[in-house]
Enzyme design. Structure first.
Site, PDB file in Angstrom:
ATOM      1  N   GLY A   1       0.400  -1.216   0.052  1.00  0.00           N
ATOM      2  CA  GLY A   1       0.068   0.150   0.025  1.00  0.00           C
ATOM      3  C   GLY A   1       0.595   1.167   0.128  1.00  0.00           C
ATOM      4  N   HIS A   2       2.089   1.147  -0.140  1.00  0.00           N
ATOM      5  CA  HIS A   2       3.010   2.189   0.203  1.00  0.00           C
ATOM      6  C   HIS A   2       3.922   2.172  -1.090  1.00  0.00           C
ATOM      7  CE1 HIS A   2       5.437   5.539   1.977  1.00  0.00           C
ATOM      8  NE2 HIS A   2       4.350   5.829   2.506  1.00  0.00           N
ATOM      9  N   PHE A   3       3.960   2.624  -2.248  1.00  0.00           N
ATOM     10  CA  PHE A   3       2.627   3.049  -2.993  1.00  0.00           C
ATOM     11  C   PHE A   3       2.615   2.171  -4.055  1.00  0.00           C
ATOM     12  CE2 PHE A   3       4.518   7.103  -1.305  1.00  0.00           C
ATOM     13  CZ  PHE A   3       3.451   7.322  -0.481  1.00  0.00           C
TER      14      PHE A   3
ATOM     15  N   VAL B   1       7.772   2.774  -2.113  1.00  0.00           N
ATOM     16  CA  VAL B   1       8.798   3.460  -1.152  1.00  0.00           C
ATOM     17  C   VAL B   1       8.469   2.911   0.177  1.00  0.00           C
ATOM     18  CG1 VAL B   1       9.246   5.606  -0.362  1.00  0.00           C
ATOM     19  CG2 VAL B   1       8.457   5.473  -2.840  1.00  0.00           C
TER      20      VAL B   1
END
Length: 150
Positions: free
Chosen positions: A53-55, A60
């Site tokens: 979820g990042h990203f 990252v």
């Protein structure tokens, strides 16, 4: 003269701090000078849970997790420096100061987490941490931790 320690590998890290996957964010410690400094190593791979979820499409490593990795390296250093006096103890964050996130950390990077003790008094330890990928500092922070009974 400063007492040095051989590299601290993953099995010993898991004996010294309570963190486990997925929250265990260091793979080993090198350049260990007990009670003074060490370098934590984190091999960042696409398999990390946080990249979902990042990203999406642009992975990252979250800066706060890099600071957490610094703190884990410091926790290993403190616990190893205390030797048997660390039985039944746990280390908690107290503060994070002067955090700076300079450059993204991405899959394939090897983070070198340079940890230096600034001062300690009783059960309070203050550290300077720097995260490096190759010759570039990606993140830095000053943080304080407290050693307490479990």
């Amino acid at each position: 003269m400063t007492e040095t320690s051989p590299d601290i590998l993953i099995n010993e890290i898991m004996e010294l701090i309570p963190h486990r996957i997925p929250m265990l964010l260091i793979d080993k410690l090198t350049d260990v000078k007990l009670g003074e400094s060490a370098t934590g190593i984190k091999n960042v791979t696409m398999n990390e849970w946080f990249f979902q979820g990042h990203f999406p499409g642009h992975p990252v490593m979250p800066g706060v997790l890099i600071v957490e990795a610094m703190a884990q390296a410091a926790g290993v250093l403190v616990t190893k420096s205390m030797s048997q006096n660390s039985d039944g103890k746990i280390i908690y964050f107290m503060s994070i100061e002067e955090a700076k996130f300079r450059k993204p950390v991405v899959p394939g990077d090897t983070l070198k987490l340079k940890i230096t003790l600034l001062k300690s008094r009783g059960n309070i330890w203050k550290f300077k941490g720097e995260a490096w990928v190759e010759d570039v500092m990606t993140d830095e922070a000053t943080f304080t931790a407290m050693i307490a009974s479990k």
